[in-house]
Structures are given as structure tokens and as C-alpha cells.
Design an enzyme around this catalytic site. Structure first.
Site, mmCIF file in Angstrom:
data_model
loop_
_atom_site.group_PDB
_atom_site.id
_atom_site.type_symbol
_atom_site.label_atom_id
_atom_site.label_comp_id
_atom_site.label_asym_id
_atom_site.label_seq_id
_atom_site.Cartn_x
_atom_site.Cartn_y
_atom_site.Cartn_z
ATOM 1 N N ASP A 65 0.858 -1.193 0.000
ATOM 2 C CA ASP A 65 0.000 0.000 0.000
ATOM 3 C C ASP A 65 0.895 1.244 0.000
ATOM 4 O OD1 ASP A 65 -2.309 1.495 0.171
ATOM 5 O OD2 ASP A 65 -2.447 1.339 2.356
ATOM 6 N N ASP A 82 -8.833 3.665 -2.436
ATOM 7 C CA ASP A 82 -9.846 4.038 -1.446
ATOM 8 C C ASP A 82 -11.139 4.530 -2.075
ATOM 9 O OD1 ASP A 82 -7.989 3.277 0.360
ATOM 10 O OD2 ASP A 82 -7.330 5.305 0.869
ATOM 11 N N GLU A 120 2.685 4.929 -4.093
ATOM 12 C CA GLU A 120 2.692 5.838 -5.269
ATOM 13 C C GLU A 120 3.979 6.643 -5.362
ATOM 14 O OE1 GLU A 120 0.273 5.760 -2.916
ATOM 15 O OE2 GLU A 120 -0.911 4.327 -4.045
HETATM 16 C C1 GLC Z 1 -4.777 3.235 2.713
HETATM 17 C C2 GLC Z 1 -5.228 2.031 1.897
HETATM 18 C C3 GLC Z 1 -6.292 1.277 2.652
HETATM 19 C C4 GLC Z 1 -5.749 0.887 4.020
HETATM 20 C C5 GLC Z 1 -5.267 2.111 4.782
HETATM 21 C C6 GLC Z 1 -4.581 1.745 6.091
HETATM 22 O O1 GLC Z 1 -5.817 4.137 2.811
HETATM 23 O O2 GLC Z 1 -5.660 2.385 0.621
HETATM 24 O O3 GLC Z 1 -6.712 0.155 1.932
HETATM 25 O O4 GLC Z 1 -6.728 0.228 4.751
HETATM 26 O O5 GLC Z 1 -4.343 2.841 3.987
HETATM 27 O O6 GLC Z 1 -3.492 0.915 5.878
#
Ligand code: GLC
Length: 786
Positions: free
Chosen positions: A404, A487, A407
Site C-alpha cells: 500500500d 480508497d 505511489e
Molecule cells: C490506505 C489504503 C487502505 C488501508 C489504509 C490503512 O488508505 O488504501 O486500503 O486500509 O491505507 O493501511
């Protein structure tokens, strides 16, 4: 913003346009054209594949091949002709003709029937300080698909699409930059389709007739103009060639195409155990549980919170006994923590693995663990180190990794402190010997992190396939990882948008895709969740997820009616596993997406061009979901041919027509094409619950051929040819349906099992599967025809 609220005044220099062709010369498969001080080249790589490059200063630079896995020289030589006339140079392959006008250097391609495509516009190629661009004509009735991860609906004509990986938090239908950047699209009109892969990792942008209707433009802020033209005319052919360029996906472990449950967060061992048991008690199939950031100690990657997860190895092992695989999240930000004995930080500092600024100082920003530093994933040594760090997770049984924030997402101040998003300075040196800067490789950060994870897992899980999920990636990400759309929100609009988003990802070479079922941010209503689970059954990656501080989003939290709906659709997913698995094999071998817009299969039918709310799974199963509250009826477009209602068996013979489907909450309209062969299995609570002694082939009368793919679903033996394929052909004559099952080919053998062949409306027959040929006839007996 300016994109939608009018153009702001610009101080950009005007473009310098390429001049006329003064001389040209052929070097093997490449033709180089001299135009005053600049040069351009056309390389003929395959009958349907060209590479065009422009060197504004007349020097072609050595270009690192970040996304393209095949060098020009690695394509098999093919015959082509080059002819010179006073006014043009003409190149002919067996699939296309290319015409280069000498007075303007404009390039036009033609199919064998003389239809033009990828035609250069009057301004065709140009450059200005720090940027190069190309312009081509948009034909009447041409539509545009792909572009990687994109919000909004299917067709992107008259929009601007920027390729720059971004944490697209709070995205909506007008958002431009997204988590993934894939500078590839498909342009399509009746009988003609071509793909463009813009081979640049720098910031780049497509303008599909927004600035000038009738002209599309590609621009990049670095390097050369370098792009590939891939002729179809079928989208499937374009994707096959595009995935030869950027790589095919490996076969996923079969368990990863089951149902995944996730939440930010299942924050303790007790919570996770209760969750798992809940699935089993309620007989709702589930294969995977994801652990979000709270399993870590203070968000330090590759650690566990001793208070909340005191014995992760035991937990993971107990889950395994109960049929669950565990996937843990790993973010790129490493907590900045000198002299704290945090091994990841210490090793990274010692070996100088973290990104530095141009002045040599360590770059830092803020993410979950507060002040953090970031590995330079462009470097092979860093990738290896990072991959090896996963051993601590695989040693205790972790089966997959969720990447995650890659980017990368970074703030200039601690989270919650009103900061803004930043990225590494564009001049930050990156790569081995600092051979480039962040400006060139920003878009590759997520891709290379996913690569490091995938390679680490392969190395440390040895003979077992693993699962990788990444939020950010670039062209070619399919080689390493599955992806999700970041998200999203618990809103009907996001449910609707998920289908065109996933379809466009599939049309960009990325087949293993999903959206957070139920929506990540916000609270789903019972009705929204039920409808979303129905649609989620179609996602190649079927994962429910929800954010911190939102209501829980498990299948049972909305009461019995919705729980039953969730169970029914998850059950259906598990019954369809052999069907999905064969689709994954198609993706791995041909680049075909699993979830397809209708235009993919019916590219000559203009009614499909903007159809965003119906999808095909493979070529034979079509869903027309409900994505609005209180709606129980909807129009469904049935493309030409005969279709059957999945639920009732009702037959629609006319094709190319609309019907009105009735869809109470329990029902997602689903149709099968005449001739469809749908391999199915019994419902299990998880993929490997027990060996399956039955395979069902559900057949809809018609004429077709289908190939079923099977292997052990978990090891890499398939790469050593241990797999099998079975050809099934269906033919329908008068009142008889004949199903011919050819002998099983290949080295993989199933356990002893029965094959049950069920023909819609005509009953079933079964036999012991000995891998031999079988011919079955089905005749209408209930209502004999006189
Ligand atoms: C980001 C991710 C999400 C995750 C969060 C906490 O927002 O896109 O999927 O739950 O971080 O790690």
C-alpha cells in the site's frame, strides 16, 4: 482542476514541429528518417506492431527498458517491404500498410482494406523545452479505452488523462491522476482498432480531443517521443501483443481467487480468530484474511505488535488449520528511528538503501509511522534486500503481501497535522550509481516495490505460489501483482464506477483486479452491501474492505436477508472456481481480461461502445447488475445471438435487443451465451477444503468450443508443463445437443472424479472421468416436438 474549469493562461513555449524527410535509410528492421536536425525511426517488430521514435536533436539515446520486457531485437524477424516514391515512403507488412509523407513526415497506417488508423494530425510530432509530443487524428465514431486505472465511465473520448502515480484519496468521477499509471489505450471504431503504448515513465499525458476535437495528443516531460502502434483489429489481438511487450501475468494460487475479507483493522489476535470462526460457523466461504497496519508495532514494517499479536505464528498456523491464508500489509515508509535497534531502518542506513535528495541528505516525509524514509526500489540490491525481509513473514506462514501507499503517498507533516501530499523531489537521484532522477522513475515506485515483494515471496515460499496485491503500479504490473482500485467510497456511484474501472484496467493488460466490496470510506447500507456483494462476485479479485471508524462490513452485519444474499453469491463464486481459473489461464497466456466490457467481444457493434453497466466474464457469462437504490428492474442489452437467463433458463433468440430484467434484491441479472460451457464445482468453505470428486459442466445449447484448464492450483509445476487441458465442443442440431469431450491433454491428472454434464433444459448425464473421449447426446424429451 484547470482541466474542468477552463484553460489557464500558459507561458509554455510554442512547439517546434518536425520538418520534411530529407533522407531515409533502412537498418535491418528499423527505418531511420533524417529531417533537418531531428530524426525519427519506425521499427517493424511484428506484422501488427510498430515502434516509432523521435529524436529532436538527431541522437537516439540508449533507453532503459522499464516496462517493455522485449528488446526490439528479440522479436522474430518478419518479412516486410519498403518502397520509395517521390512523395512518400511506404512500408507493408502482412497485416498493415504504413505511409510516410516526405513533405511533412506524417505517418498514416492502413488496414488491408485501406481504412486509415493512427493517422498523424497536421501537427504530427514536435518538441519544446523539456517536453515532446505527438498528435494523431480521431476518426468519426472512434472510442477510447484502457488508460490504466481511471474513474468515470468506459469511453474516454474528449477527456485528458495524466499518467502520474498519485494517492488519489477521495477520488470521484472527475479525478485525473490515479494510483496506477499505464500509458496505454485502445482506439476503436467498427472494423478497426489499434493500441498505443506510450513508452515513457516520465510524467505524461493523453489529451483525447479535449483541446482540439478530432485530434488526440500524447505528451511527455522527458526523454524521447517513443511509442508503439499495435494493430488489432480485435481488442483481444491488441492485448495479446501489448502483453507480449509488457509481460503476461503468472497464474495466481487458486486460493487467491476465493473470497478475501479485510478491514482497517482486525486489530488483535482475538478479533481475527472470532472473525475466522464466524465465517465457518455461518457457512460463508472465505479463503483469505488480510491484516492491515495495526498488526505492526507502531507501524514499523516487518514487526508485530507484541500486545495485540503476541504469537503471530500460532495465530497464522491455527488459521491455516481452519482453511484461511493470511495476507499482511507492507508499506514502503520505514520509520526513521536511529539507535532504536529497528533492524529495517538500521540495515537500510548502513547500506545506503534509502532515497536521498540531490544535496545528499536523506529524504524523509510522514506516513503512518510518522517520520519515515523510503527504500530506492529502482535498485536491484534494494529489491533483493526488501524481498529477503519478507522471510520473517513467510517463515511464520504468511501466504501473501499487500503493498500500500506506494505511489508513494507521503505527507510533509505528521498525519492528522494538516499537511499536504508531497513526493520525492524530482531531482532526487535514484537507481544504481544514481543514474537517474525521480522525475523519470516516480511512476515506477509501486511497480518495483511489488516486484521486490513478488520475488521475495517466490524465493522464500519456495514451491508455493504467493499472492501480491499493490495499490500502485505501472505498465507491466501484471507480471508481479494483483491490484485494487484504492480508497473507494460506500456510495452507489462507486459501485457503478467499479465496473468500467475494472474493465479499463483489463483493457490495459491488468487482469487480476478488484475494488473494495462495500466501499472503503463511509458506511454501506444493507441494500448497497447486498448489491455490491453481487457485483463483487464478478471481480477477478473478490475482497471486501472498510476503513477505520466506519461501520463493519462483514457479510453478516446487515441482518439475515443480506447475509443470505452474501452467502448465495459467495457460494456461486466458489462453484465457478474452475471457470475463473480457466479465465486466469487465458489471461496468463493471451493477456485477455477476465472482466470484459461488451465492446471487447462485440467491437463492431456501436451499441456496446459506451455500455458501462454490463460486463462479461470471459466471453460467455454476462452480468447486468443493479447499482442504484430501490431499483428492481433494469434494461439489459443482449448483443447479437442467443442468450439464456442464468437463473430461469429462459431463452432469448433475437439478440441485439434490449430486455427489461426483473431483479429483486436477491437477484443480479446474469445471462449465458448460447453454446456456453461453464465448468463448476461443489461449494466448499475454502478452496482446498477437500479434494473434489465431481466436476460439473453446465452447458447452454448452441455451437461452440471451449478449453478447460486445470493444474494443482498451488505449485509452480505448471511451468514445467504439469497441467492439462480438455477441449469441449457443443453442437446443436434440430432438437439434439451433442457434447463432445476430447481426451484430456497434458501431464496433470485429477483425482478420481465424475463429470456431470448438464445441458440447460435438457437434463444431465454423468460419467467417470478417465480422461478419454466422450460423446454425449441430449434430446428434448419433456416436450416432444411434432
Ligand atoms: C490506505 C489504503 C487502505 C488501508 C489504509 C490503512 O488508505 O488504501 O486500503 O486500509 O491505507 O493501511
Amino acid at each position: 482542476m484547470p482541466q474542468y474549469f477552463g484553460k489557464l493562461p500558459t507561458t509554455d513555449q510554442p512547439w517546434t514541429k518536425i520538418g520534411q524527410v530529407e533522407a531515409w535509410k533502412q537498418y535491418d528492421r528499423t527505418i531511420i528518417f533524417d529531417c533537418d536536425s531531428s530524426k525519427f525511426s519506425i521499427a517493424v517488430l511484428a506484422p501488427n506492431l510498430l515502434r516509432v521514435r523521435l529524436a529532436p536533436q538527431g541522437e537516439f539515446t540508449e533507453r532503459p527498458s522499464w516496462a517493455v520486457t522485449r528488446d526490439d531485437s528479440e522479436w522474430a524477424p518478419i518479412p516486410f517491404d519498403v518502397n520509395d516514391t517521390d512523395t512518400s515512403v511506404q512500408i507493408k507488412t502482412e497485416s498493415i500498410h504504413i505511409y510516410i509523407d516526405k513533405s511533412t513526415s506524417r505517418i498514416t497506417c492502413f488496414d488491408l482494406d485501406g481504412r486509415p488508423f493512427a493517422t498523424d494530425a497536421t501537427t504530427n510530432m514536435g518538441w519544446r523545452l523539456g517536453a515532446v509530443a505527438g498528435w494523431k487524428c480521431i476518426e468519426t465514431d472512434e472510442h477510447f479505452y484502457g488508460f490504466g486505472e481511471r474513474t468515470g465511465l468506459l469511453d474516454k473520448r474528449s477527456e485528458v488523462k495524466t499518467n502520474w502515480t498519485t494517492d488519489a484519496l477521495d477520488y470521484g468521477s472527475l479525478t485525473d491522476e490515479m494510483y496506477h499509471a499505464i500509458p496505454f489505450f485502445i482506439a476503436l471504431r467498427p472494423h478497426v482498432a489499434y493500441g498505443i503504448f506510450f513508452n515513457t515513465t516520465f510524467w505524461s499525458q493523453f489529451d483525447i480531443g479535449a483541446e482540439q476535437p478530432g485530434v488526440w495528443k500524447m505528451e511527455t516531460r522527458g526523454g524521447e517521443l517513443d511509442y508503439y502502434i499495435i494493430y488489432g483489429p480485435k481488442p483481444a489481438q491488441i492485448l495479446d501483443t501489448y502483453t507480449q511487450l509488457t509481460g503476461k501475468m503468472p497464474l495466481p494460487p487458486k486460493w487467491s481467487i476465493g473470497y478475501h475479507q479485510c478491514r482497517w483493522s482486525y486489530e488483535s489476535e482475538e478479533v481475527v480468530r472470532t472473525l475466522a470462526q464466524e465465517f465457518r460457523n455461518r457457512r460463508i466461504p472465505c479463503d483469505v484474511i488480510h491484516l492491515d497496519i495495526d498488526y505492526m508495532q507502531g507501524f514499523r514494517v516487518f514487526t508485530w505488535s507484541p500486545a495485540r499479536f503476541s504469537n503471530p505464528e500460532k495465530l497464522i498456523n491455527d488459521l491455516k488449520q481452519n482453511g484461511f491464508k493470511t495476507v499482511t500489509i507492507i508499506d514502503p515508509g520505514v520509520k526513521y528511528e536511529p539507535e532504536a535497534d529497528y533492524h529495517v531502518f538500521d540495515e537500510g542506513i548502513k547500506n545506503d538503501y534509502f532515497v536521498r535528495q540531490a544535496d545528499g541528505r536523506l529524504f524523509h516525509g510522514y506516513v503512518w509511522p510518522d517520520k519515515s524514509v523510503f527504500p530506492d526500489f529502482l535498485r536491484a540490491d534494494v529489491q533483493k534486500w526488501w524481498g529477503d525481509l519478507h522471510k520473517s513473514l513467510t517463515d511464520i506462514g504468511i501466504a501473501g503481501i499487500w503493498n500500500d501507499m506506494n505511489e508513494p503517498a507521503i505527507n510533509d507533516r505528521p498525519f492528522g497535522d494538516g499537511g499536504v501530499h508531497i513526493w520525492f523531489p524530482l531531482d532526487a537521484p535514484q537507481g544504481k550509481e544514481n543514474n537517474t532522477t525521480h522525475a523519470e522513475v516516480h511512476n515506477l515506485y509501486g511497480l518495483n516495490m511489488a516486484k521486490a515483494s513478488a520475488e521475495g515471496l517466490i524465493k522464500h515460499r519456495k514451491s508455493e505460489r504467493s499472492f501480491v496485491l499493490t495499490r500502485s503500479g505501472f505498465a507491466g504490473v501484471q507480471r508481479y501483482s494483483s491490484v485494487w482500485m484504492g480508497d473507494n467510497q460506500s456510495q452507489w456511484e462507486h459501485l457503478e464506477m467499479s465496473l468500467p474501472m475494472l474493465c479499463n484496467m483489463g483493457l490495459s493488460g491488468v487482469a487480476f483486479v478488484g475494488c473494495d466490496i462495500g466501499g472503503f470510506a463511509g458506511n454501506a447500507t444493507a441494500e448497497l452491501f447486498a448489491r455490491w456483494m453481487q457485483v463483487g462476485m464478478l471481480y477477478p479479485l473478490m475482497r471486501a474492505h472498510s476503513a477505520m471508524s466506519t461501520a463493519r462490513h462483514e457479510p453478516w452485519v446487515f441482518g439475515e436477508r443480506v447475509e443470505n444474499i452474501c452467502r448465495e453469491y459467495i457460494n456461486l463464486r466458489y462453484q465457478l472456481i474452475p471457470f475463473f481459473y480457466t479465465l486466469f489461464w487465458q489471461a496468463a497466456t493471451t493477456g485477455a481480461p477476465l472482466i470484459r466490457p461488451l465492446v471487447y467481444e462485440y467491437p463492431n457493434d456501436p451499441k456496446t461502445y459506451t455500455l458501462s453497466d454490463q460486463v462479461l466474464l470471459g466471453s460467455d457469462l454476462m452480468a447486468a447488475p443493479i447499482y442504484r437504490p430501490g431499483v428492481e428492474h433494469r434494461a439489459v442489452y443482449l448483443p447479437s445471438g442467443t442468450w439464456y437467463d442464468w437463473w430461469t433458463g429462459e431463452k432469448y433468440v433475437d439478440g441485439a435487443t434490449h430486455i427489461l430484467a426483473h431483479a429483486p434484491l436477491e437477484k443480479m441479472p446474469l445471462y449465458a451465451r448460447a453454446g456456453a460451457v461453464i465448468p463448476m464445482q461443489q461449494v466448499t468453505q475454502y478452496i482446498d477444503e477437500h479434494p473434489l470428486n465431481e466436476l460439473q459442466l453446465l452447458i447452454f445449447p448452441g455451437n461452440s468450443e471451449y478449453t478447460l484448464y486445470e493444474d494443482d492450483g498451488n505449485s509452480f509445476e505448471y511451468q514445467k508443463d504439469i497441467y492439462s487441458t480438455t477441449k469441449i465442443s457443443v453442437s446443436t442440431e434440430a432438437e439434439q445437443v451433442i457434447v463432445k469431450i476430447a481426451p484430456r491433454q497434458g501431464k496433470w491428472k485429477p483425482i478420481r472424479r465424475r463429470i456431470i454434464v448438464k445441458v440447460q433444459g435438457l437434463g444431465e448425464q454423468s460419467f467417470e472421468d478417465e480422461g478419454k473421449e466422450n460423446l454425449l447426446r441430449f434430446t428434448e424429451t419433456r416436450f416432444p416436438h411434432h
